[in-house]
Design a protein around this motif. Structure first.
Motif, short mmCIF file in Angstrom:
data_model
loop_
_atom_site.label_atom_id
_atom_site.label_comp_id
_atom_site.label_asym_id
_atom_site.label_seq_id
_atom_site.Cartn_x
_atom_site.Cartn_y
_atom_site.Cartn_z
N GLY A 100 23.65 -8.09 33.11
CA GLY A 100 22.49 -7.64 32.34
C GLY A 100 22.77 -6.55 31.33
N SER A 101 23.84 -5.79 31.51
CA SER A 101 24.10 -4.70 30.56
C SER A 101 24.20 -5.21 29.13
CB SER A 101 25.39 -3.97 30.92
OG SER A 101 25.30 -3.40 32.19
N ASN A 102 24.93 -6.34 28.97
CA ASN A 102 25.17 -6.82 27.60
C ASN A 102 23.91 -7.35 26.94
OD1 ASN A 102 27.90 -6.21 27.50
ND2 ASN A 102 28.43 -8.09 28.59
N ASP A 103 22.89 -7.65 27.72
CA ASP A 103 21.63 -8.13 27.13
C ASP A 103 21.02 -7.07 26.23
OD1 ASP A 103 22.01 -9.66 29.83
OD2 ASP A 103 20.63 -10.89 28.66
N VAL A 104 21.44 -5.82 26.43
CA VAL A 104 20.94 -4.76 25.56
C VAL A 104 22.07 -3.93 24.96
CG1 VAL A 104 20.61 -3.19 27.51
CG2 VAL A 104 19.31 -2.82 25.42
N LEU A 105 23.20 -3.89 25.66
CA LEU A 105 24.30 -3.02 25.22
C LEU A 105 24.91 -3.47 23.90
CD1 LEU A 105 26.11 -0.56 26.05
CD2 LEU A 105 27.70 -2.24 26.98
N SER A 106 25.02 -4.79 23.70
CA SER A 106 25.67 -5.23 22.47
C SER A 106 24.81 -4.88 21.24
CB SER A 106 25.98 -6.73 22.52
OG SER A 106 24.83 -7.45 22.88
N TYR A 107 23.50 -4.85 21.45
CA TYR A 107 22.62 -4.36 20.38
C TYR A 107 22.92 -2.89 20.11
CZ TYR A 107 18.17 -2.86 18.20
OH TYR A 107 17.21 -2.33 17.36
N ALA A 108 23.08 -2.14 21.18
CA ALA A 108 23.29 -0.70 21.04
C ALA A 108 24.64 -0.39 20.40
CB ALA A 108 23.19 -0.02 22.41
N THR A 109 25.71 -1.03 20.89
CA THR A 109 27.04 -0.71 20.36
C THR A 109 27.22 -1.23 18.94
OG1 THR A 109 27.93 -2.67 21.43
CG2 THR A 109 28.18 -0.59 22.60
N SER A 110 26.33 -2.14 18.51
CA SER A 110 26.41 -2.59 17.12
C SER A 110 25.57 -1.70 16.22
CB SER A 110 25.93 -4.05 17.01
OG SER A 110 24.53 -4.12 17.24
N GLY A 111 25.05 -0.62 16.78
CA GLY A 111 24.23 0.28 15.98
C GLY A 111 22.84 -0.27 15.72
N GLY A 112 22.44 -1.24 16.53
CA GLY A 112 21.10 -1.79 16.39
C GLY A 112 20.93 -2.73 15.21
N VAL A 113 22.00 -3.43 14.86
CA VAL A 113 21.87 -4.37 13.74
C VAL A 113 21.25 -5.70 14.18
CG1 VAL A 113 23.78 -3.39 12.43
CG2 VAL A 113 24.21 -5.28 14.00
N GLY A 114 21.20 -5.95 15.50
CA GLY A 114 20.63 -7.21 15.97
C GLY A 114 19.11 -7.19 15.95
N VAL A 115 18.55 -8.22 16.59
CA VAL A 115 17.10 -8.39 16.61
C VAL A 115 16.59 -8.12 18.03
CG1 VAL A 115 15.22 -10.05 16.27
CG2 VAL A 115 17.26 -10.13 14.80
N ASP A 116 15.47 -7.42 18.11
CA ASP A 116 14.87 -7.13 19.42
C ASP A 116 13.88 -8.23 19.75
OD1 ASP A 116 13.61 -6.20 21.64
OD2 ASP A 116 12.66 -4.48 20.66
N HIS A 117 14.23 -9.11 20.67
CA HIS A 117 13.36 -10.25 20.98
C HIS A 117 12.20 -9.88 21.88
CE1 HIS A 117 15.60 -13.01 18.60
NE2 HIS A 117 16.74 -12.67 19.21
N ASN A 118 12.15 -8.63 22.34
CA ASN A 118 10.91 -8.16 22.95
C ASN A 118 9.86 -7.97 21.87
OD1 ASN A 118 11.63 -8.03 25.72
ND2 ASN A 118 12.94 -6.28 25.20
N ALA A 119 10.33 -7.70 20.63
CA ALA A 119 9.40 -7.57 19.51
C ALA A 119 9.08 -8.94 18.92
CB ALA A 119 10.00 -6.66 18.44
N THR A 120 10.09 -9.81 18.80
CA THR A 120 9.83 -11.12 18.16
C THR A 120 9.12 -12.07 19.11
OG1 THR A 120 11.91 -12.11 18.92
CG2 THR A 120 11.97 -10.89 16.82
N GLY A 121 9.30 -11.87 20.42
CA GLY A 121 8.71 -12.81 21.37
C GLY A 121 9.47 -14.11 21.49
N ASN A 122 10.65 -14.17 20.88
CA ASN A 122 11.47 -15.39 20.96
C ASN A 122 11.99 -15.57 22.38
OD1 ASN A 122 13.47 -17.32 20.88
ND2 ASN A 122 14.38 -16.58 18.96
N MET A 123 11.63 -16.70 23.01
CA MET A 123 11.98 -16.93 24.41
C MET A 123 13.15 -17.89 24.56
SD MET A 123 9.61 -15.15 26.02
CE MET A 123 9.15 -15.80 27.61
#
Lengths: 422, 529
Positions: B199-222
């Protein structure tokens, strides 16, 4: 890193399991067999050690006693939290040589060579407590020229200077994990030879009546000052080699003063009992400080030893002209305070059980044999003064890392000697 | 008479033999117990943290210190079975890294080169070839880089999927078949006990990339199959996948421990570089006069005019003049700010001319200085002061005269997205554990303590701050993280193993010994590299 070097060094002191601290109470076969009593016993030239005044009361003109022991000491260690088990097995060979000569009616002289302090403990290299000690070997030989004056048939005094020749070797790992690039643990070896020091012994003996002797003896504190000993740093990673370069060091190790008082009673012509009390001034050993003659930080290792009492009782029975039998018991207190139990001196209070005999080959020559069994209860103990310093958010924070577990020791020592007199 | 002495000697020898010290209660394997747990087949599920990843790679040497391997050693005392890990026998020189078809796709493990006092990859070429693994299920199914849903994905171990990014090179090396799933291989070991730290990478890779990815809690993409590598997994998706994993693991009655996900704010990757790293030391090498000259010039030529113009547009709080006496913050681009590009260009044209003014407008339209609320990535340190592409000389220093980009910094909104996802995941983990009666190891709580110094039971304090070692070695032996700033070092993994052991001891009424953390290696420091 400062603590990298808690060179407990010399602890020099230390060790093993003989008696309290690094005192080894094996200074004569006859007296050891009697619970190592003797401050008020006139049996042989061994009295040079126990009470120099006593040589005035030896019957023969010349008396000599030579003897040695094999000292087997084993300590087991375990810790359930970490599933640790370990043990150390060591052998020592303390010896003593005594000779006295009656120059005239009131003056006697003698020489004594003995090894009252010493300790050798070797744990498995890199064992769980290797940041405190891997190996220690402390040796001290006392040479004591002695004179005694018989004031009258009931009272004598005696004493003499003591010249000590000592050496110490000590090895420990620098901390709990540092290794060189190949994974070998980094360690330091300290080696000081030919340490010399002076002290003295003095005592008196009083015979208030035919059946009783009283004695008091004092042996002074002697500080072994190691100067210019070799400090070798081994298996140091490249990035630390500049700092941990081989160097010399200075350290002081006290061999504490001992005051003994006691009495002996001849219950019959053949049967004697003796009582001794020893007070050993271990409080001289506050800490072990090792000064390195390079940039490695001075290592201060608290010891905080406590003065100790030893209570001894012994008896001897002359069964025949040929055979004399002896037995004894003593209770020996450890100088080590709670929280200062380091594995280089893994020793708690003990009970000593002794026995032995003399076989008199002829009027002049006898063979002595003795044994000692020291019983230690098992003890849960730790050394709580090993420290490392860490920067936490820029502030230096000291961590005190106890090392401990359950220790259980046994000591057994058979000994033989010869006594010659004429 | 001689005979008597012989008798005496014999008696003495017998006495000696009987003199062996004996404990009333000897510590031995029999002193410990497995309690309600059965460790005969222990399987570990997880990501890089479970694989023994450290110093930016898996190496043969590092893998030996994976927390599952350290656990298995203790389990063995109470009936634990054999514990296998993916083979890294081909890492003959213990360098780590990866090659694919002979091409290096991941560098060697990090070491500190003492001659420069900075981490760098150890010299040498990796010998771990993705296409040359040893296939078959192993007990340690930790797969570096895996997210929760990857454990259920067929083809995650297919060599053909590595280049397109649908497969994981580490799983390719040990997957039992190209279509195997991580969870399927794990279950083929018929676990009686498991640990699950996914589970760490489900959020960590967003963090270590400086937040360049997309937050699917915001998009609702399932639909995780559409997620990019640096995206935050939708928490509902995570909860569903996590429950499915736990249900599978427990389907044959296995007991186990699940681990929570650590907050990013606790790991050195985000805490090592302060938000205000510009000082007399970092900017002018300790020369105060040169520093003051530089700062004054920056204030006159850039920060002053910028602040003046921004103030005119009501955004003066984005920039403060630099100080010659205290540490200064970095210039960054904050994509959440209104873009004042056109206003800046217009206002600066009289001063700099239209061309330069346009460059400035482009550069500083969303610029602001960092505050204590921002996190600077460890990987941003070497970027500060370097030149961005195609910018005028006057503004060619990242972080000082030119704003750092989105991928260099975590800004508060990104931190919030990460924190929200982390707590939602941890709630899902704890809820799944409660449903199945599993033990929970709260790694989040443990890692959080590290930030301010973690005092272990043995008295030693540990910190997350190892870069302090430049100049001083105080912290050489008291840091639990490896040089990548994200993963523990061997000593850190020992701490984690001990935490799990304590949880097992209390939850399953077992009695297992812990490891002596202080005896484990820390980071590697080489005299030169």
């Amino acid at each position: 890193m400062r603590k990298l070097l808690s060179l407990t060094l010399l602890a020099l002191a230390s060790t093993s399991v003989f008696a309290g601290g690094y005192r080894v109470s094996l200074q004569g076969q006859k007296q050891l067999a009697m619970g190592h009593t003797g401050v008020a016993v006139v049996n042989s030239a061994e009295v040079l050690f126990f009470n120099p005044a006593g040589i005035s009361f030896l019957e023969d003109k010349f008396n000599a006693s030579i003897g040695g022991n094999l000292l087997f000491a084993e300590t087991k260690f375990q810790n359930e939290t970490y599933n640790w088990q370990n043990s150390t097995d060591n052998m020592g060979t303390p010896f003593s040589i005594y000779a006295s000569y009656k120059i005239n009616k009131w003056l006697s002289a003698g020489i004594a060579v003995y090894t009252p302090y010493g300790s050798e403990v070797e744990w498995d290299r890199d064992w769980q407590g290797s940041h405190l000690v891997n190996r220690i070997d402390l040796k001290a030989i006392y040479i004591q020229p002695t004179v005694s004056f018989k004031v009258n048939d009931a009272f004598a005094i005696g004493g003499g200077p003591i010249y000590v020749i000592g050496s110490v070797e000590f090895n420990k790992n620098l901390n709990r994990s540092l290794t060189d690039e190949s994974g070998n643990r980094s360690d330091v070896s300290l080696d000081a030879n030919g340490i010399n020091a002076w002290g003295y012994a003095a005592g008196f003996m009083l015979n208030p009546c035919k059946e009783m002797r009283l004695g008091v003896n004092y042996r002074s504190e002697i500080i072994m000052e190691a100067r210019g000993g070799m400090a070798a740093f081994n298996e140091i990673p490249v990035f630390l080699q500049e700092k941990f370069s081989n160097t010399t060091f200075s350290a002081d190790l006290p061999l504490p003063a001992e005051l003994t008082a006691g009495l002996s009673l001849n219950l019959t012509d053949k049967w004697m009992i003796a009582f001794d009390y020893n007070r050993t001034m271990w409080s001289a050993y506050k800490d072990l400080t090792i000064d390195f003659d390079n940039s490695v930080e001075t290592s201060v290792n608290p010891r905080n030893y406590q003065n100790t009492n030893t209570y001894r009782v012994g008896t001897q029975y002359e069964a025949t002209d040929k055979f004399t039998f002896r037995a004894g018991w003593y209770k020996d207190e450890s100088p080590i305070a709670s929280g200062y139990f380091a594995p280089e001196t893994p020793r708690n209070d003990s009970m000593g059980y002794t026995g032995g005999l003399t076989y008199q080959i002829n009027k002049n020559l006898g063979v002595d044999a003795s044994f000692l069994y020291l019983h230690f209860d098992e003890i849960d103990a730790s050394y709580d003064h090993y420290q490392e310093t860490t920067l936490v958010n820029g502030q230096a924070v000291t961590s005190t890392i106890p090392f401990g577990g359950t220790y259980k020791s046994t000591v057994f020592s058979p000994g033989v000697g010869v006594t010659y007199s004429f | 008479m001689k005979n008597k002495f012989i008798y005496f000697a014999v008696i003495a020898a017998l006495g000696l033999a009987s003199c062996e010290p004996e404990f009333e209660t000897e510590v031995s394997d029999a002193s410990y117990s497995s309690g309600e747990a059965d460790f005969s087949s222990y399987v570990a599920i997880g990501n890089s943290l479970t694989a023994g990843f450290m110093d930016n790679t898996v190496s043969r040497g590092g893998q030996a210190y994976s927390y599952p391997n350290l656990l298995a050693k203790q389990f063995k005392i109470v009936g634990g079975g054999e514990f296998t890990q993916p083979s890294f026998a081909d890492d003959v020189n213990n360098l780590g890294g990866l090659t694919l078809g002979g091409q290096v796709i991941r560098g060697t493990r990090l070491v500190i080169d003492y001659s420069v006092k900075l981490p760098e990859p150890i010299a040498g070429t990796p010998t771990i070839e993705v296409s040359a693994g040893v296939h078959g299920a192993v007990n340690n199914m930790g797969v570096p880089g895996a997210k929760s849903f990857h454990l259920l994905a067929p083809g995650y171990g297919s060599l053909d999927g590595v280049v397109p990014g649908t497969a994981n090179p580490y799983f390719v090396r040990h997957a039992s078949s190209p279509t195997a799933t991580v969870l399927g291989d794990a279950m083929s070991k018929k676990p009686t006990f498991f640990t699950n730290w996914i589970g760490s990478n489900d959020v960590l890779s967003y963090a270590t990339s400086g937040g360049v990815g997309v937050d699917h809690n915001a998009t609702g993409n399932m639909d995780p199959s559409t997620y990019g590598g640096n995206d935050i997994t939708n928490a509902t998706v995570f909860g569903g996948v996590y429950t499915q994993i736990v249900n599978t693991l427990t389907s044959a009655g296995a007991k186990g421990v699940v681990c929570t996900i650590p907050s990013v704010t606790a790991i050195p990757f985000f805490t090592t570089i302060p938000y205000n790293p510009l000082t007399v030391v970092t900017v002018a090498g300790g020369n105060q006069a040169a520093y003051e000259a530089t700062i004054n010039a920056l204030n006159t030529q850039l920060y002053g005019p910028l602040k003046q113009v921004l103030t005119a547009f009501g955004a003066g709080n984005r920039i403060k003049l630099l100080s010659t006496t205290s540490a200064n913050p970095l210039l960054i681009k904050d994509e959440t700010l209104p873009d004042l590009k056109d206003q800046l260009t217009a206002a600066l044209t009289p001063m700099f001319g239209p061309e330069v003014a346009a460059d400035f407008g482009e550069a500083f339209g969303q610029a602001r200085q960092t505050t204590a609320q921002d996190l600077v990535l460890l990987t941003t340190r070497p970027v500060i002061g370097t030149a961005p592409e195609d910018v005028p000389a006057l503004i060619n220093k990242y972080g000082i005269t030119y704003p750092l980009e989105d991928n260099h910094i975590l800004i508060p909104s990104e931190k919030t997205a990460i924190a929200d996802a982390t707590s939602a995941y941890n709630a899902a983990i704890k809820s799944a554990a409660a449903t199945k009666g599993l033990a929970v190891a709260d790694m989040n709580a443990v890692m959080n303590k590290l930030a301010n110094g973690l005092r272990l039971d043995d008295g030693q304090i540990y910190t997350a701050d190892y870069f302090t070692l430049a100049g001083s070695l105080n912290n050489y032996s008291t840091v639990l993280f490896s040089l990548d700033g994200v993963h523990p070092n061997p000593r850190g993994y020992a701490v984690l193993a001990n935490e799990i052991i304590k949880v097992i001891n209390s939850h399953y009424k077992a009695k297992l010994p812990i490891h002596e953390v202080g005896g484990f290696p820390g980071i590697t420091i080489l005299g030169s590299n």
